[in-house]
Write a protein that holds these residues in place. Structure first.
Motif, PDB file in Angstrom:
ATOM      1  N   GLY A   1      35.470  90.451  -0.424  1.00  0.00           N
ATOM      2  CA  GLY A   1      35.289  91.124  -1.894  1.00  0.00           C
ATOM      3  C   GLY A   1      34.042  90.676  -2.326  1.00  0.00           C
ATOM      4  N   HIS A   2      33.370  91.690  -3.217  1.00  0.00           N
ATOM      5  CA  HIS A   2      32.239  91.478  -3.816  1.00  0.00           C
ATOM      6  C   HIS A   2      32.218  91.795  -5.307  1.00  0.00           C
ATOM      7  CE1 HIS A   2      30.498  90.917   0.276  1.00  0.00           C
ATOM      8  NE2 HIS A   2      31.182  91.812   0.504  1.00  0.00           N
ATOM      9  N   VAL A   3      31.508  91.051  -6.110  1.00  0.00           N
ATOM     10  CA  VAL A   3      31.369  91.412  -7.496  1.00  0.00           C
ATOM     11  C   VAL A   3      30.057  91.452  -7.921  1.00  0.00           C
ATOM     12  CG1 VAL A   3      32.171  90.861 -10.043  1.00  0.00           C
ATOM     13  CG2 VAL A   3      33.589  90.351  -8.160  1.00  0.00           C
ATOM     14  N   SER A   4      29.590  92.586  -8.431  1.00  0.00           N
ATOM     15  CA  SER A   4      28.370  92.712  -8.895  1.00  0.00           C
ATOM     16  C   SER A   4      28.153  92.852 -10.258  1.00  0.00           C
ATOM     17  CB  SER A   4      27.713  93.987  -8.159  1.00  0.00           C
ATOM     18  OG  SER A   4      26.428  94.321  -8.836  1.00  0.00           O
ATOM     19  N   PHE A   5      27.030  91.967 -10.871  1.00  0.00           N
ATOM     20  CA  PHE A   5      27.046  91.955 -12.493  1.00  0.00           C
ATOM     21  C   PHE A   5      25.941  93.196 -12.570  1.00  0.00           C
ATOM     22  CE2 PHE A   5      25.189  90.473 -16.263  1.00  0.00           C
ATOM     23  CZ  PHE A   5      26.539  90.476 -17.048  1.00  0.00           C
ATOM     24  N   ALA A   6      26.367  94.258 -12.757  1.00  0.00           N
ATOM     25  CA  ALA A   6      25.524  95.510 -13.043  1.00  0.00           C
ATOM     26  C   ALA A   6      26.300  96.510 -13.931  1.00  0.00           C
ATOM     27  CB  ALA A   6      25.524  96.192 -11.732  1.00  0.00           C
ATOM     28  N   PRO A   7      25.327  97.146 -14.713  1.00  0.00           N
ATOM     29  CA  PRO A   7      26.012  98.277 -15.832  1.00  0.00           C
ATOM     30  C   PRO A   7      26.552  99.366 -15.460  1.00  0.00           C
ATOM     31  CG  PRO A   7      23.627  98.356 -15.494  1.00  0.00           C
ATOM     32  CD  PRO A   7      24.050  97.229 -14.660  1.00  0.00           C
ATOM     33  N   ASN A   8      26.610  99.636 -13.973  1.00  0.00           N
ATOM     34  CA  ASN A   8      27.277 100.659 -13.473  1.00  0.00           C
ATOM     35  C   ASN A   8      27.767 100.563 -11.976  1.00  0.00           C
ATOM     36  OD1 ASN A   8      25.093 102.154 -11.894  1.00  0.00           O
ATOM     37  ND2 ASN A   8      24.299 102.108 -13.919  1.00  0.00           N
ATOM     38  N   ILE A   9      28.709 101.372 -11.414  1.00  0.00           N
ATOM     39  CA  ILE A   9      28.920 101.159 -10.081  1.00  0.00           C
ATOM     40  C   ILE A   9      27.783 101.714  -9.143  1.00  0.00           C
ATOM     41  CG2 ILE A   9      30.300 103.054  -9.737  1.00  0.00           C
ATOM     42  CD1 ILE A   9      31.219  99.936  -8.258  1.00  0.00           C
ATOM     43  N   ALA A  10      26.948 102.459  -9.514  1.00  0.00           N
ATOM     44  CA  ALA A  10      26.216 103.092  -8.829  1.00  0.00           C
ATOM     45  C   ALA A  10      24.716 102.194  -8.459  1.00  0.00           C
ATOM     46  CB  ALA A  10      25.434 104.244  -9.384  1.00  0.00           C
ATOM     47  N   ASP A  11      24.745 101.197  -9.613  1.00  0.00           N
ATOM     48  CA  ASP A  11      23.740 100.249  -9.288  1.00  0.00           C
ATOM     49  C   ASP A  11      24.311  99.229  -8.369  1.00  0.00           C
ATOM     50  OD1 ASP A  11      21.891 101.421 -11.007  1.00  0.00           O
ATOM     51  OD2 ASP A  11      22.391 100.210 -12.431  1.00  0.00           O
ATOM     52  N   ALA A  12      25.551  98.822  -8.452  1.00  0.00           N
ATOM     53  CA  ALA A  12      26.180  97.864  -7.646  1.00  0.00           C
ATOM     54  C   ALA A  12      26.103  98.229  -6.204  1.00  0.00           C
ATOM     55  CB  ALA A  12      27.767  97.598  -8.280  1.00  0.00           C
ATOM     56  N   ILE A  13      26.533  99.669  -5.910  1.00  0.00           N
ATOM     57  CA  ILE A  13      26.299  99.964  -4.534  1.00  0.00           C
ATOM     58  C   ILE A  13      25.073  99.892  -4.042  1.00  0.00           C
ATOM     59  CG2 ILE A  13      26.805 102.073  -3.217  1.00  0.00           C
ATOM     60  CD1 ILE A  13      28.707 102.922  -5.103  1.00  0.00           C
ATOM     61  N   ASP A  14      24.068 100.319  -4.659  1.00  0.00           N
ATOM     62  CA  ASP A  14      22.777 100.256  -4.232  1.00  0.00           C
ATOM     63  C   ASP A  14      22.426  98.857  -4.021  1.00  0.00           C
ATOM     64  OD1 ASP A  14      20.135 101.601  -3.766  1.00  0.00           O
ATOM     65  OD2 ASP A  14      19.427 101.347  -5.825  1.00  0.00           O
TER      66      ASP A  14
END
Length: 305
Positions: free
Chosen positions: A89-102
């Motif tokens: 599992g991974h958690v990204s501190f990003a304003p949206n999921i698109a940025d997190a995927i990128d």
């Protein structure tokens, strides 16, 4: 054919009680032996006021929201059968999921992103980009938008433009065909390749130049049909699996999906950002809100592994 999927990334919304993207990603990972990763994102609007908050407080806040999400995603992983399909599992501190995927896609060398279709697809708002449209625009790797229904993928429609204008376009076609042929073999599915194009607009210029519109129209039809035949020969695709239709591409593709009772639409995308993303759009985005089947978007750009 060597399968093109070795690492799958499934996006998770921890606020939901069911996780269709995870279910379908886990099933595909078991079938292919691919590595499975889960991704969720989190953010706090207070970050936009970073200049007015101490670095220590911001760090504490960030760690707090990350820890909460990590707990939720780890609890979800604990419910899976880790013996058959290990996952991380991974958690990204990003304003949206698109940025997190990128962000994480490059790190993990992801081959396929699986995401549940969002509910805001048909929303029209110049100040808000629907989540899936944003994901398409930023996609560097194949993005599979799945539905809540259980699908057997027996019918696949592929939107293709055989008239390549540059190397990027040619690369999209090559990747479209490769992925589709693998999917067809994997699911024993029927595939229909459709090429749709707008007819030439009849203007006053035709009368001035004494040039027949019908003659032009006939030449345009022959040009597109010839390009589709060449495309089919290049990739050894049977003629009966190819369609050339004159009309609005968005609507033609959507209608073909209905007529073929398609379970999956495979379509190429060319990523955009900034103003060009808002004003230009692309066929994949326009089609997205018109089709009820699942959509697999194949970008031209493949991020370096």
């Amino acid at each position: 054919m060597t399968h093109p999927i070795h690492t799958i990334l499934a996006t998770i919304n921890t606020d939901h009680s069911t996780h269709v993207a995870l279910d379908k990603a886990e099933r595909l990972a078991k079938q292919t032996g691919a590595k499975l990763h889960l991704l969720t994102s989190t953010y706090d609007p207070i970050m936009q006021y970073a200049d007015f908050v101490s670095a220590h407080d911001l760090s504490q806040l960030r760690q707090h929201v990350l820890t909460n999400k990590e707990t939720l995603i780890n609890d979800l992983i604990a419910t899976l059968d880790q013996t058959q399909c290990p996952c991380r599992g991974h958690v990204s501190f990003a304003p949206n999921i698109a940025d997190a995927i990128d962000e994480i896609g490059d790190t993990l060398a992801v081959d396929l992103v699986i995401k549940r279709k969002s509910d805001d697809l048909s929303e029209i708002n110049p100040f808000h980009t629907p989540t899936d449209r944003q994901c398409i625009r930023q996609a560097k790797r194949p993005l599979w938008l799945v539905s809540d229904e259980d699908v057997d993928y027996q019918s696949i429609v592929v939107a293709i433009d055989p008239i390549t204008h540059d190397d990027e376009h040619a690369k999209v076609n090559e990747r479209l065909v490769y992925m589709t042929q693998w999917l067809a073999a994997h699911y024993d599915a029927q595939v229909k390749f459709v090429h749709a194009y707008d007819p030439p607009i009849q203007t006053v210029g035709f009368e001035i130049a004494a040039f027949g519109y019908e003659e032009l129209l006939d030449n345009v039809i022959k040009h597109h049909e010839s390009a589709m035949q060449e495309f089919a020969q290049t990739y050894a695709i049977p003629d009966e699996d190819c369609m050339v239709v004159q009309g609005n591409p968005d609507q033609v593709i959507a209608n073909t999906c209905i007529e073929e009772q398609s379970d999956l639409l495979v379509i190429g995308t060319i990523g955009r950002s900034g103003l060009s993303a808002f004003f230009l759009g692309n066929t994949a985005e326009a089609v997205l809100a018109k089709v009820h089947c699942e959509v697999l978007c194949i970008p031209a750009e493949e991020a370096a592994d």
